[in-house]
Design an enzyme around this catalytic site. Structure first.
Site, PDB file in Angstrom:
ATOM      1  N   CYS A   1      -7.501 -16.967  21.681  1.00  0.00           N
ATOM      2  CA  CYS A   1      -6.576 -18.585  20.777  1.00  0.00           C
ATOM      3  C   CYS A   1      -6.857 -19.296  21.309  1.00  0.00           C
ATOM      4  CB  CYS A   1      -5.047 -17.766  20.132  1.00  0.00           C
ATOM      5  SG  CYS A   1      -5.346 -16.191  20.059  1.00  0.00           S
TER       6      CYS A   1
ATOM      7  N   HIS B   1      -3.969 -20.580  11.950  1.00  0.00           N
ATOM      8  CA  HIS B   1      -4.598 -20.216  12.697  1.00  0.00           C
ATOM      9  C   HIS B   1      -5.919 -19.771  13.220  1.00  0.00           C
ATOM     10  CE1 HIS B   1      -4.878 -18.870  17.319  1.00  0.00           C
ATOM     11  NE2 HIS B   1      -4.053 -17.838  16.896  1.00  0.00           N
TER      12      HIS B   1
END
Ligand SMILES: [Zn+2]
Lengths: 140, 389
Positions: free
Chosen positions: B83, B337
């Site tokens: 991420c 996200h």
């Protein structure tokens, strides 16, 4: 090919590793880690190689005695492949020289789980025939 | 050796399901950044492409994306740290520029998560942890962060309502961010109503409302040396500090469960390099993949002492008008996200804030901004400090 490790957990993502004896130990009812014969460092999960002294001369030791629960979480949503297991509780338990990550035994209700409680580890056979280990209440 | 600037930023809208392929998705953020920078595509001397693998079928995505964006024959390569991939991409771009090897570098982040189901996505992310010793127990990202939440609540008295307040704040700004995937309001009542999906249990103590929204999206950050920045940009934003750290993948190797050691280490490096203390930060973007992650970020970044993050959200000090505005673009919780695009989007938000171009999300006259971007569950930590003249 020695692919014993495919038997670890509900779904194993590894088949071949130099720590395959871990699975034979589970089959014999023991949860084991490795100890470096050169610098005496204990490892759990077990490793074939020591990053402290770069030795690969390892021996097995049993995970035994009581540990303390550091933290946990009960899953009510599961990744692909684990749907039939829910709910289940994952946890980190501190055994002093090393920590162990695994599941808490299903027979301990969630409201009886608290951080700091004492737990032991034992081998567990899953309904699909796979093997893992779970944390349970210490035998009196 | 001169300074290194960000001269252009862009991102696609973050959406549930993007109606195109990864190259077309990457084009959206790239085009916005090129137009923002006022440069030609041929001015870019190298590109860094960032995502997490296995969400789409393309192997070595840097090649196809560089081709589609007209970036041949310049060098391109792939940077991955789950991420935090595009913050890591920025770190690499900084060194490419600072070394003098390249003068203008594009950092392109993308992720198309909608090609797989949510449960498959949890399995993929779960395999960002230790696949040999942890994944066979049925792990997933929410459950790891849930273990941190459990420990934080037990040690500091942080409550489920405190966590819900962070989600409420995120939704406040997601509603006014036209690029956000989740544009609706969230109220505390939703968390206490068993019939509301937000209150649904995921991994105790975290509920659906504590978790960020998966999304498809892309981002792009154009990095330049001082000479090029002065030619092309009226409002260059300077990279003042970079910090980056790792922790053991397997949680058994960790000591801290009430904060992220990688964030603390990366923050310390970034503050030192920038020569500032946490109180000098005027606006921040933190990695709120889960509500507890934002709570820990307040403490790990030094905006609050350990255990006192809850006071910041209770007193609304992390709202736009507060002492330290955090995630006033909706954050990962509401903006969405898309793994590899997230860091670049966070950087874009801070750059727009520092240029005074954040529209309805603008905080008052910020000079220094910070980006906190975490890969895996505290596995990779990147903190970036940006400033204007
Ligand atoms: Zn050794």
């Amino acid at each position: 090919m020695d692919d014993r490790f495919k038997r670890f957990g509900t779904v194993s993502f590894t088949a071949v590793t130099k720590t395959n004896d871990f699975i034979s130990h589970l089959e014999a009812g023991k949860v084991t880690g490795t100890r470096c014969r050169v610098c005496n460092k204990l490892f759990f999960p077990p490793r074939a190689d020591c990053f402290f002294c770069l030795s690969s001369d390892m021996e097995w030791f049993p995970v035994s005695g009581k540990g303390r629960l550091i933290t946990y979480s009960t899953l009510r949503y599961a990744p692909v492949g684990f749907e039939k297991d829910i709910p289940y509780t994952i946890a980190v338990v501190d055994f002093g020289e090393y920590k162990v990550f695994g599941r808490i035994a299903k027979d301990i209700p969630e409201d009886k789980i608290s951080i700091g409680m004492e737990l032991e580890v034992k081998v567990n056979e899953l309904p699909n025939g796979q093997l893992n280990y779970v944390f349970c209440l210490p035998r009196l | 050796m001169g300074r290194v600037a960000i001269i252009g930023v862009g991102q696609s809208a973050f959406v549930r399901s993007y109606p195109g392929g990864i190259r077309e998705l990457a084009f959206e953020g790239f085009k916005e950044a090129i137009l923002d920078a006022g440069i030609k595509v041929s001015d870019i001397s190298a590109s860094v492409v960032c995502s997490a693998p296995e969400y789409d079928k393309q192997r070595s995505p840097a090649g196809v994306i560089a081709e589609y964006l007209g970036l041949n024959p310049q060098p391109t390569f792939y940077v991955e740290s789950l991420c935090s991939s595009s913050s890591m991409g920025l770190r690499v771009a900084y060194s490419l520029v600072k070394s003098g090897l390249h003068d203008i570098v594009a950092v392109i982040g993308f992720q198309k998560m909608s090609e797989i189901t949510s449960a498959e996505s949890q399995e993929r992310m779960g395999r960002g942890a230790d696949i040999q010793w942890e994944s066979p127990f049925g792990t997933m990202m929410p459950a790891y962060y849930a273990m941190y939440a459990q420990a934080h609540m037990a040690k500091y008295g942080t409550t489920l309502e405190d966590l819900a307040l962070i989600r409420v704040k995120a939704a406040t700004y997601g509603q006014i961010n036209e690029k956000a995937v989740y544009r609706k309001a969230v109220t505390l009542d939703m968390f206490s109503d068993p019939a509301n999906p937000m209150s649904g249990p995921v991994a105790s103590p975290l509920r659906v409302g504590d978790c960020c929204a998966n999304a498809d999206g892309s981002s792009c950050v154009i990095v330049a040396n001082e000479e090029k920045a002065k030619i092309f940009s009226k409002k260059p934003v300077w990279i003042l500090g970079l910090g980056s750290a790792t922790a053991p993948v397997n949680v058994t190797g960790r000591e801290l469960f009430t904060g992220l050691a990688v964030a603390r280490a990366a923050a310390e490096q970034a503050y030192k390099m920038a020569g500032i203390t946490p109180d000098k930060v005027d606006v921040a973007e933190v990695h709120d993949c889960f509500t507890i992650a934002e709570m820990m970020a307040y403490e790990d970044l030094g905006f609050a002492k350990p255990g006192e993050g809850k006071d910041l959200i209770r007193s609304k000090e992390t709202y736009k008008e507060g002492k330290i505005p955090v995630n006033v673009d909706g954050g990962l919780l509401s903006k969405g996200h898309p793994i590899g695009a997230t860091g670049g989007s966070q950087i874009r938000t801070i750059v727009l804030q520092l240029r005074g171009e954040a529209g309805p999300m603008q905080v008052k006259d910020p000079v220094i901004g910070l980006v906190h971007n975490i890969g895996g569950v505290g596995l990779y930590g990147n903190v970036t400090i940006l400033g204007r003249e």
